[in-house]
Structures are given as structure tokens and as C-alpha cells.
Motif scaffolding. Structure first.
Motif, short mmCIF file in Angstrom:
data_model
loop_
_atom_site.label_atom_id
_atom_site.label_comp_id
_atom_site.label_asym_id
_atom_site.label_seq_id
_atom_site.Cartn_x
_atom_site.Cartn_y
_atom_site.Cartn_z
N ASP A 139 32.08 33.41 44.98
CA ASP A 139 33.65 33.74 44.89
C ASP A 139 34.47 32.11 44.31
OD1 ASP A 139 33.78 35.97 45.26
OD2 ASP A 139 33.89 36.01 47.33
N VAL A 146 42.23 30.37 45.72
CA VAL A 146 40.96 30.42 46.34
C VAL A 146 39.62 29.74 46.79
CG1 VAL A 146 37.56 31.22 46.10
CG2 VAL A 146 40.36 32.83 44.54
N ALA A 191 38.71 35.18 46.96
CA ALA A 191 38.78 36.17 44.78
C ALA A 191 38.49 37.91 44.66
CB ALA A 191 36.92 35.55 45.07
#
Length: 189
Positions: A98, A175, A182
Motif C-alpha cells: 500500500d 496513506v 489504502a
């Protein structure tokens, strides 16, 4: 800090609210573009029917479906970007973590999208102003007036794609900071 535990007044909560507002712009425009797409199909059908079944050719009607098609592309690009409709090298991107995908998204906006949108806005502005000054219209008798309106949509395209680029960069930053989870890959932003 996770997205769920972020305090209501925290910078992460404010950034998440800004992200939602940015993305809502292209969601709304996307709804309008869906109707433009339907209009394009109906106008095209009408043009072909009138020309080949009835024997009537109307230049302004033919140009109308070209305009609605161009508007659907120009105005719908931000929406396509929002929903992951632009090309990524998925075989590499989907294998990243992610955080890795967030870095790629952030880098892509900074290195590729920002210069592209800037170039479109700068060159498109001159293109639009030149057309406006000469009150440019269709090159064909009976065609649509005000061609500069269509050319002016290049700036709207640049703004909508830039806004979505800002949203992508903001999402990637959140994020990377661990402020939001994510988005699952393949679902867009």
C-alpha cells in the motif's frame, strides 16, 4: 493513527474532508458526462437517420454530436482518473505494498501529471483566446457558432484533472502518514 481514530478536528480529519470534497467534484461532473454520452449517441443516431433515411443533412446537428463527444472526453477525464480509468503498469503496481502504491501515485502526480496539466492549461489558454478574439465559428456554412466555447473546455479539462491529481496526491500522503487506509487496488480512488 488510523482513519477511524483520527480526532474530528485533527489535520488528518481536515485533509480527509478536503479529499472527499475534491473527489465529489469529479463525481458530480461524471454524472453530467453520463448524460452527455447519451446525448452524443442520440444526436449521432438522429444525424444518420435524417441523412440516410430522410435525405436531410444538417451540418449543425453533425457538429453537435462531435461537440458532445469532445465534451464527454474533456469533462469526463477527471472522473475517469477518480475511478482508476487511466493506464497504470498494473503488473508492477499491484505487486507493491500500500505504501509503495502511494509513493508511485504521489510521484506520478508530481513528475507526470502536474507538468502535463500545466502545459495543457498554458497552451490551451492561447488557443482559446485566439479563437475568442476572432469569434471563431464552424468552418462550414450552417455549422455551430462559438467554436471558442469548445476550445475553452481545454482549461476546464486541465482544472478537473488537476483537482483529481490533487486528490490522488492528498490520498497518497494520507496513506503514507497512516491517517487513512489504502483504497483496494483496482477500485480507483
Amino acid at each position: 493513527m488510523s482513519g477511524a481514530s483520527a480526532a474530528a478536528g485533527s489535520p488528518a480529519a481536515g485533509s480527509a474532508a478536503l479529499l472527499a470534497r475534491l473527489e465529489s467534484i469529479n463525481r458530480g461532473v461524471g454524472r453530467v458526462v453520463a448524460w452527455l454520452t447519451l446525448a452524443t449517441v442520440l444526436i449521432c443516431f438522429g444525424t444518420v437517420y435524417l441523412r440516410y433515411a430522410v435525405g436531410i443533412g444538417l451540418i449543425w446537428l453533425q457538429e453537435s454530436y462531435i461537440w458532445t463527444h469532445a465534451l464527454a472526453i474533456l469533462l469526463g477525464s477527471g472522473y475517469a482518473f477518480l475511478n482508476g480509468g487511466f493506464i497504470k503498469v498494473d503488473m508492477a503496481y499491484n505487486r507493491l505494498s500500500d505504501r509503495g502504491r502511494a509513493w508511485v501515485d504521489l510521484g506520478g502526480v508530481i513528475v507526470f501529471l502536474a507538468p502535463f496539466v500545466t502545459m495543457i492549461a498554458i497552451s490551451g489558454w492561447g488557443f482559446f483566446v485566439s479563437s475568442w478574439r476572432m469569434a471563431e465559428r464552424s468552418a462550414y456554412e450552417g455549422g455551430l457558432p462559438a467554436l471558442y466555447v469548445l476550445k475553452g473546455m481545454l482549461m476546464v479539462f486541465a482544472v478537473l484533472v488537476a483537482l483529481q491529481g490533487m486528490a490522488v496526491a492528498l490520498r497518497a500522503t494520507l496513506v503514507l502518514r497512516g491517517a487513512i487506509p489504502a483504497t483496494p487496488s483496482g477500485t480507483g480512488h
